[in-house]
Write an enzyme that holds these catalytic residues in place. Structure first.
Site, PDB file in Angstrom:
ATOM      1  N   ARG A 100       0.804  -1.240   0.000  1.00 36.20           N
ATOM      2  CA  ARG A 100       0.000   0.000   0.000  1.00 36.20           C
ATOM      3  C   ARG A 100       0.825   1.272   0.000  1.00 36.20           C
ATOM      4  O   ARG A 100       0.500   2.216  -0.717  1.00 36.20           O
ATOM      5  CB  ARG A 100      -1.077  -0.014   1.080  1.00 36.20           C
ATOM      6  CG  ARG A 100      -0.613  -0.127   2.485  1.00 36.20           C
ATOM      7  CD  ARG A 100      -1.548  -0.959   3.318  1.00 36.20           C
ATOM      8  NE  ARG A 100      -1.124  -2.341   3.212  1.00 36.20           N
ATOM      9  CZ  ARG A 100      -1.921  -3.383   3.191  1.00 36.20           C
ATOM     10  NH1 ARG A 100      -3.207  -3.217   3.276  1.00 36.20           N
ATOM     11  NH2 ARG A 100      -1.445  -4.600   3.092  1.00 36.20           N
ATOM     12  N   THR A 101       1.913   1.308   0.783  1.00 33.39           N
ATOM     13  CA  THR A 101       2.696   2.547   0.855  1.00 33.39           C
ATOM     14  C   THR A 101       3.364   2.839  -0.496  1.00 33.39           C
ATOM     15  O   THR A 101       3.319   3.956  -1.007  1.00 33.39           O
ATOM     16  CB  THR A 101       3.762   2.442   1.971  1.00 33.39           C
ATOM     17  OG1 THR A 101       3.098   2.114   3.184  1.00 33.39           O
ATOM     18  CG2 THR A 101       4.508   3.744   2.149  1.00 33.39           C
ATOM     19  N   LYS A 108      24.857  -5.487  -4.733  1.00 31.06           N
ATOM     20  CA  LYS A 108      26.321  -5.610  -4.869  1.00 31.06           C
ATOM     21  C   LYS A 108      27.030  -5.000  -3.678  1.00 31.06           C
ATOM     22  O   LYS A 108      28.235  -4.786  -3.697  1.00 31.06           O
ATOM     23  CB  LYS A 108      26.779  -4.920  -6.161  1.00 31.06           C
ATOM     24  CG  LYS A 108      26.151  -5.484  -7.417  1.00 31.06           C
ATOM     25  CD  LYS A 108      26.625  -4.700  -8.629  1.00 31.06           C
ATOM     26  CE  LYS A 108      25.926  -5.136  -9.897  1.00 31.06           C
ATOM     27  NZ  LYS A 108      26.139  -4.180 -10.995  1.00 31.06           N
ATOM     28  N   ARG A 150      11.998   3.591   2.049  1.00 29.73           N
ATOM     29  CA  ARG A 150      11.594   2.593   3.050  1.00 29.73           C
ATOM     30  C   ARG A 150      12.819   1.744   3.350  1.00 29.73           C
ATOM     31  O   ARG A 150      13.465   1.238   2.425  1.00 29.73           O
ATOM     32  CB  ARG A 150      10.454   1.744   2.494  1.00 29.73           C
ATOM     33  CG  ARG A 150      10.379   0.358   3.029  1.00 29.73           C
ATOM     34  CD  ARG A 150       9.297  -0.027   3.969  1.00 29.73           C
ATOM     35  NE  ARG A 150       8.139   0.752   4.163  1.00 29.73           N
ATOM     36  CZ  ARG A 150       6.914   0.225   4.268  1.00 29.73           C
ATOM     37  NH1 ARG A 150       6.727  -1.052   4.071  1.00 29.73           N
ATOM     38  NH2 ARG A 150       5.894   0.996   4.547  1.00 29.73           N
ATOM     39  N   HIS A 179       6.983   6.013  10.833  1.00 35.97           N
ATOM     40  CA  HIS A 179       6.255   5.896   9.570  1.00 35.97           C
ATOM     41  C   HIS A 179       5.295   7.084   9.525  1.00 35.97           C
ATOM     42  O   HIS A 179       4.093   6.942   9.712  1.00 35.97           O
ATOM     43  CB  HIS A 179       5.492   4.569   9.561  1.00 35.97           C
ATOM     44  CG  HIS A 179       4.981   4.134   8.223  1.00 35.97           C
ATOM     45  ND1 HIS A 179       5.002   4.932   7.113  1.00 35.97           N
ATOM     46  CD2 HIS A 179       4.418   2.964   7.826  1.00 35.97           C
ATOM     47  CE1 HIS A 179       4.471   4.276   6.086  1.00 35.97           C
ATOM     48  NE2 HIS A 179       4.117   3.078   6.490  1.00 35.97           N
TER      49      HIS A 179
HETATM   50  C1  NCD Z   1       3.097  -1.003   8.032  1.00 36.55           C
HETATM   51  C2  NCD Z   1       4.571  -0.837   7.834  1.00 36.55           C
HETATM   52  O1  NCD Z   1       5.143  -1.274   6.831  1.00 36.55           O
HETATM   53  O2  NCD Z   1       5.154  -0.222   8.697  1.00 36.55           O
HETATM   54  N1  NCD Z   1       2.387  -1.148   6.872  1.00 36.55           N
HETATM   55  C3  NCD Z   1       2.103  -0.051   6.129  1.00 36.55           C
HETATM   56  O3  NCD Z   1       2.952   0.706   5.757  1.00 36.55           O
HETATM   57  N2  NCD Z   1       0.809   0.157   5.872  1.00 36.55           N
HETATM   58  C4  NCD Z   1       2.757  -1.961   9.076  1.00 36.55           C
HETATM   59  C5  NCD Z   1       3.336  -3.333   9.039  1.00 36.55           C
HETATM   60  O4  NCD Z   1       4.193  -3.694   8.244  1.00 36.55           O
HETATM   61  O5  NCD Z   1       2.916  -4.103   9.888  1.00 36.55           O
END
Ligand code: NCD
Length: 294
Positions: free
Chosen positions: A48-49, A76, A98, A126
């Protein structure tokens, strides 16, 4: 131009207002950022992100370039620093990162000559998730001050929980984190109440937020899933302890049958799909903010 590393860096109300504008005007793109490039640099899996940031870029007529760590020079052994310096030299206008390591976003922002948005760094933060969560709660409750918010599950390893604490506590919410001993955090922010009793956490709650068990980040003995389900699962029975108009949230991805039952995940109090939808508007607004549009 600003990087968004922590929810504490974010002009929360301004970004949510802009996201609400986008909710109504999704069909009327603003061409100001047309052809600007955004690099989606993901060292961890995401649905989703990643999709929300990529879709946000398309809505802004920008050019998203997605990099997965398994198909780049990261394989690498290239360092985060060199990857960031490379992307800046390649002319990226914005980096969305991320990373599996807590603190990676602040570190990367320090090397980057362009703004950077933290899309989740290890167990740290986050921020855009906390923004979309706040937007969703406000929509249903009309306020934050005085609300009881129960955050249930792997609080210890959850960046979602951490950013939510930093967002909800200063706005006057009564936040209660609930988990078995092994999933409670070592450091507790001021004002946060913690408990291992689900009944206590859910009693009279306005908002119930379930969290995924972060098996990839466990640093203690593995939890007994059957025991967890028995004591911490959000089900019709445990949700009945909350207020009759309480909403149920989950950042996803959900483990149905573990953190919550199918019945409540798909039930009338669930706002989980709405969270995902608001995630798109928040990522459009956050992208514009980082690129100095407002
Ligand atoms: C979360 C994350 O990746 O921090 N998911 C998200 O971004 N919607 C929560 C998770 O991974 O549990």
């Amino acid at each position: 131009m600003p990087s968004l590393v922590s929810i504490a860096d974010c002009p929360v109300e301004t970004i949510i207002e802009r996201a609400e504008h986008w909710e109504k005007n999704l069909q009327n793109p603003d061409p100001a950022l047309k052809d600007r490039t955004v690099c989606l640099l993901f060292y961890e899996p995401s649905t989703r992100t990643r999709v929300a940031f990529e879709h946000a870029a398309h809505k802004l007529k920008m050019r998203p370039i997605a990099i997965a760590s398994d198909s780049s020079s990261i394989q690498k052994g290239e360092s985060l620093k060199d990857t960031i310096l490379t992307l800046c030299a390649e002319g990226m206008d914005l980096i969305v990162l991320r990373h599996y390591q807590a603190g990676a976003a602040a570190e990367a922002a320090g090397f980057s000559s362009v703004p950077l948005i933290n899309a989740g760094d290890g167990g740290n933060e986050h921020p855009t998730q906390a923004l979309l969560d706040l937007m969703t709660i406000r929509r249903h409750k009309g306020r934050i001050d005085g609300l009881k918010v129960a955050i249930v599950g792997d609080v210890r390893h959850s960046r979602v929980a951490k950013s939510n604490f930093l967002c909800l506590l200063p706005r006057g919410a009564h936040v209660m984190a609930c988990a078995p001993e092994s999933m409670l955090p070592d450091a507790v922010p001021e004002g946060l109440e913690i408990t291992s009793s689900l009944a206590k956490a859910l009693d009279g709650a306005d908002v119930v937020m379930a969290l995924r068990i972060q098996t990839e980040r466990q640093d203690r003995e593995a939890i007994d899933l059957a025991e967890y389900v028995q004591s911490y699962q959000i089900s019709a029975q445990s949700l009945a302890w909350a207020k009759p108009d309480a909403i149920l949230m989950h950042p996803g991805p959900m483990n149905r049958g573990v953190e919550l039952t199918d019945e409540v995940a798909d039930g009338p109090r669930s706002v989980i799909v709405e969270q995902v939808r608001n995630g798109l508007f928040i990522r459009i607004a956050a992208t514009e903010y980082a690129l100095g549009r407002y």
